[in-house]
Scaffold this motif. Structure first.
Motif, PDB file in Angstrom:
ATOM      1  N   GLN A  29       0.810  -1.204   0.000  1.00 52.10           N
ATOM      2  CA  GLN A  29       0.000   0.000   0.000  1.00 52.10           C
ATOM      3  C   GLN A  29       0.848   1.260   0.000  1.00 52.10           C
ATOM      4  O   GLN A  29       0.465   2.285  -0.574  1.00 52.10           O
ATOM      5  N   ALA A  30       2.036   1.195   0.590  1.00 52.47           N
ATOM      6  CA  ALA A  30       2.893   2.378   0.663  1.00 52.47           C
ATOM      7  C   ALA A  30       3.287   2.858  -0.730  1.00 52.47           C
ATOM      8  O   ALA A  30       3.411   4.071  -0.964  1.00 52.47           O
ATOM      9  N   ARG A  31       3.479   1.930  -1.681  1.00 49.08           N
ATOM     10  CA  ARG A  31       3.865   2.341  -3.032  1.00 49.08           C
ATOM     11  C   ARG A  31       2.754   3.136  -3.702  1.00 49.08           C
ATOM     12  O   ARG A  31       3.012   4.121  -4.404  1.00 49.08           O
ATOM     13  N   ILE A  32       1.518   2.698  -3.531  1.00 51.27           N
ATOM     14  CA  ILE A  32       0.403   3.437  -4.129  1.00 51.27           C
ATOM     15  C   ILE A  32       0.254   4.797  -3.459  1.00 51.27           C
ATOM     16  O   ILE A  32      -0.017   5.807  -4.115  1.00 51.27           O
ATOM     17  N   ASP A  33       0.423   4.853  -2.134  1.00 55.88           N
ATOM     18  CA  ASP A  33       0.353   6.139  -1.431  1.00 55.88           C
ATOM     19  C   ASP A  33       1.400   7.115  -1.973  1.00 55.88           C
ATOM     20  O   ASP A  33       1.113   8.302  -2.173  1.00 55.88           O
ATOM     21  N   VAL A  34       2.622   6.605  -2.212  1.00 59.77           N
ATOM     22  CA  VAL A  34       3.680   7.446  -2.775  1.00 59.77           C
ATOM     23  C   VAL A  34       3.289   7.918  -4.168  1.00 59.77           C
ATOM     24  O   VAL A  34       3.486   9.095  -4.516  1.00 59.77           O
ATOM     25  N   PRO A  97      10.031  16.472  -2.098  1.00 58.23           N
ATOM     26  CA  PRO A  97       9.010  15.792  -1.302  1.00 58.23           C
ATOM     27  C   PRO A  97       9.566  15.445   0.066  1.00 58.23           C
ATOM     28  O   PRO A  97      10.775  15.516   0.299  1.00 58.23           O
ATOM     29  N   SER A  98       8.699  15.045   0.965  1.00 55.50           N
ATOM     30  CA  SER A  98       9.124  14.813   2.349  1.00 55.50           C
ATOM     31  C   SER A  98       9.724  13.433   2.569  1.00 55.50           C
ATOM     32  O   SER A  98      10.216  13.142   3.653  1.00 55.50           O
ATOM     33  N   TRP A  99       9.692  12.584   1.548  1.00 55.70           N
ATOM     34  CA  TRP A  99      10.161  11.214   1.711  1.00 55.70           C
ATOM     35  C   TRP A  99      11.286  10.906   0.720  1.00 55.70           C
ATOM     36  O   TRP A  99      11.431  11.542  -0.301  1.00 55.70           O
ATOM     37  N   SER A 100      12.053   9.884   1.046  1.00 59.88           N
ATOM     38  CA  SER A 100      13.126   9.434   0.163  1.00 59.88           C
ATOM     39  C   SER A 100      12.591   8.363  -0.778  1.00 59.88           C
ATOM     40  O   SER A 100      11.757   7.544  -0.389  1.00 59.88           O
ATOM     41  N   PRO A 145      28.951  11.682  -3.182  1.00 63.38           N
ATOM     42  CA  PRO A 145      27.963  12.610  -2.620  1.00 63.38           C
ATOM     43  C   PRO A 145      27.107  13.218  -3.728  1.00 63.38           C
ATOM     44  O   PRO A 145      27.588  13.476  -4.831  1.00 63.38           O
ATOM     45  N   TRP A 146      25.819  13.434  -3.451  1.00 62.99           N
ATOM     46  CA  TRP A 146      24.938  14.056  -4.437  1.00 62.99           C
ATOM     47  C   TRP A 146      23.925  14.923  -3.698  1.00 62.99           C
ATOM     48  O   TRP A 146      23.610  14.696  -2.531  1.00 62.99           O
ATOM     49  N   THR A 147      23.452  15.946  -4.404  1.00 62.25           N
ATOM     50  CA  THR A 147      22.449  16.855  -3.841  1.00 62.25           C
ATOM     51  C   THR A 147      21.067  16.290  -4.114  1.00 62.25           C
ATOM     52  O   THR A 147      20.727  16.007  -5.265  1.00 62.25           O
ATOM     53  N   PRO A 148      20.223  16.100  -3.094  1.00 62.33           N
ATOM     54  CA  PRO A 148      18.901  15.513  -3.317  1.00 62.33           C
ATOM     55  C   PRO A 148      18.050  16.339  -4.277  1.00 62.33           C
ATOM     56  O   PRO A 148      18.071  17.571  -4.259  1.00 62.33           O
ATOM     57  N   ALA A 149      17.306  15.637  -5.127  1.00 61.54           N
ATOM     58  CA  ALA A 149      16.370  16.254  -6.050  1.00 61.54           C
ATOM     59  C   ALA A 149      15.049  15.502  -5.966  1.00 61.54           C
ATOM     60  O   ALA A 149      14.977  14.395  -5.416  1.00 61.54           O
ATOM     61  N   PHE A 150      13.989  16.086  -6.502  1.00 61.81           N
ATOM     62  CA  PHE A 150      12.705  15.403  -6.621  1.00 61.81           C
ATOM     63  C   PHE A 150      12.845  14.439  -7.798  1.00 61.81           C
ATOM     64  O   PHE A 150      12.874  14.846  -8.948  1.00 61.81           O
ATOM     65  N   THR A 151      12.953  13.164  -7.511  1.00 60.01           N
ATOM     66  CA  THR A 151      13.197  12.174  -8.554  1.00 60.01           C
ATOM     67  C   THR A 151      11.987  11.268  -8.760  1.00 60.01           C
ATOM     68  O   THR A 151      11.216  11.004  -7.829  1.00 60.01           O
ATOM     69  N   SER A 174       5.455   5.264  -8.288  1.00 63.29           N
ATOM     70  CA  SER A 174       5.497   4.590  -6.993  1.00 63.29           C
ATOM     71  C   SER A 174       6.882   4.570  -6.344  1.00 63.29           C
ATOM     72  O   SER A 174       7.003   4.280  -5.153  1.00 63.29           O
ATOM     73  N   GLU A 175       7.936   4.871  -7.121  1.00 67.31           N
ATOM     74  CA  GLU A 175       9.298   4.889  -6.572  1.00 67.31           C
ATOM     75  C   GLU A 175       9.818   6.312  -6.396  1.00 67.31           C
ATOM     76  O   GLU A 175      11.010   6.521  -6.145  1.00 67.31           O
ATOM     77  N   ALA A 176       8.941   7.308  -6.516  1.00 67.39           N
ATOM     78  CA  ALA A 176       9.366   8.708  -6.474  1.00 67.39           C
ATOM     79  C   ALA A 176       9.784   9.132  -5.068  1.00 67.39           C
ATOM     80  O   ALA A 176       9.427   8.503  -4.065  1.00 67.39           O
ATOM     81  N   GLY A 177      10.531  10.241  -5.009  1.00 66.33           N
ATOM     82  CA  GLY A 177      10.951  10.802  -3.735  1.00 66.33           C
ATOM     83  C   GLY A 177      12.275  11.542  -3.891  1.00 66.33           C
ATOM     84  O   GLY A 177      12.757  11.754  -4.999  1.00 66.33           O
TER      85      GLY A 177
END
Length: 248
Positions: A29-34, A97-100, A145-151, A174-177
């Protein structure tokens, strides 16, 4: 009456199409929520969510066509590939986004996973030791090292649609973050190295191509056994094993 088309199905999830409606069934269910949350935040065209009743998500089809598929020829003009690059850049420049997501996995854990997977590929005779060793060395450039982006996190070529020189929709979130932007660029161009320059032209800025090559090797090494075990063929022409061979 519209027929039910099975788009993809394996033990983790299945996607069905009925006319212009896609029904995604996911055991997690977490994947669909994402997916729902990511599509609401992404500054690029996405499918419309019709309804969401766990474990099923119903979304609309998006217009346009893809620029090809893994294992098949690429299509579209350079400008369309550049348009895809520009859309990916808009996503990466958006507020985080707030999640990885999948592209934001811990580097140490990912390196350990790669080490274990390479050992299994060789021990079980799935791939030649020299091929695995060479691609493992290439893959290590991704561990930096890398700078986080909305992926997007699973930006396969089949997930991006274009029409009239513009991106009309990006699907399967479903794998975004938060994650490594170059992971998305590598996933989108996997198996279509000849299109990388066009994508980078649209994306803009400095892009470390060596890291994209590293992600091609890393993603392919980690995928081969999973694909075989779930009924897919990474040994088909132009697919993951050919990507690995191209690094030789």
């Amino acid at each position: 009456m519209d027929e039910v088309e099975v788009v993809v199905a394996h033990s983790e999830r299945a996607t069905l199409r009925v006319g212009d409606v896609f029904l995604k069934v996911d055991a997690d269910q977490a994947r669909i929520d994402v997916e729902v949350a990511a599509m609401a935040l992404a500054p690029v065209p996405t499918p419309e969510v019709l309804w969401h009743r766990p474990p099923v998500l119903a979304i609309t089809a998006v217009p346009g066509r893809t620029l090809g598929r893994l294992g098949g020829p690429s299509t579209g003009a350079p400008a369309e590939w550049a348009a895809a690059g520009a859309a990916i850049r808009r996503l990466h420049d958006a507020p985080l986004p707030s999640w990885s997501g999948r592209a934001g996995r811990d580097v140490a854990a990912l390196a350990a996973e790669l080490s274990d997977e390479c050992e299994l590929l060789v021990t079980n005779g799935v791939l030649p030791a020299e091929l695995v060793a060479r691609n493992r060395r290439v893959a290590e450039a991704a561990f930096r090292p890398w700078t986080p982006a909305f992926t997007h996190g699973d930006l396969q070529i089949a997930h991006v649609f274009v029409e009239g020189g513009e991106v009309t929709g990006i699907i399967d979130w479903s794998e975004a973050g938060r994650g490594d932007a170059l992971y998305d660029l590598a996933t989108f161009t996997l198996g279509h190295e000849e299109r990388l320059d066009d994508v980078i032209a649209g994306y803009g800025g400095e892009v470390d191509v060596e890291v994209i090559h590293a992600w091609w090797s890393l993603r392919s090494l980690l995928a081969v056994r999973w694909l075989v075990e779930h009924g897919f063929d990474p040994f088909a022409p132009g697919c993951e094993v050919d990507v690995l061979r191209s690094r030789m």
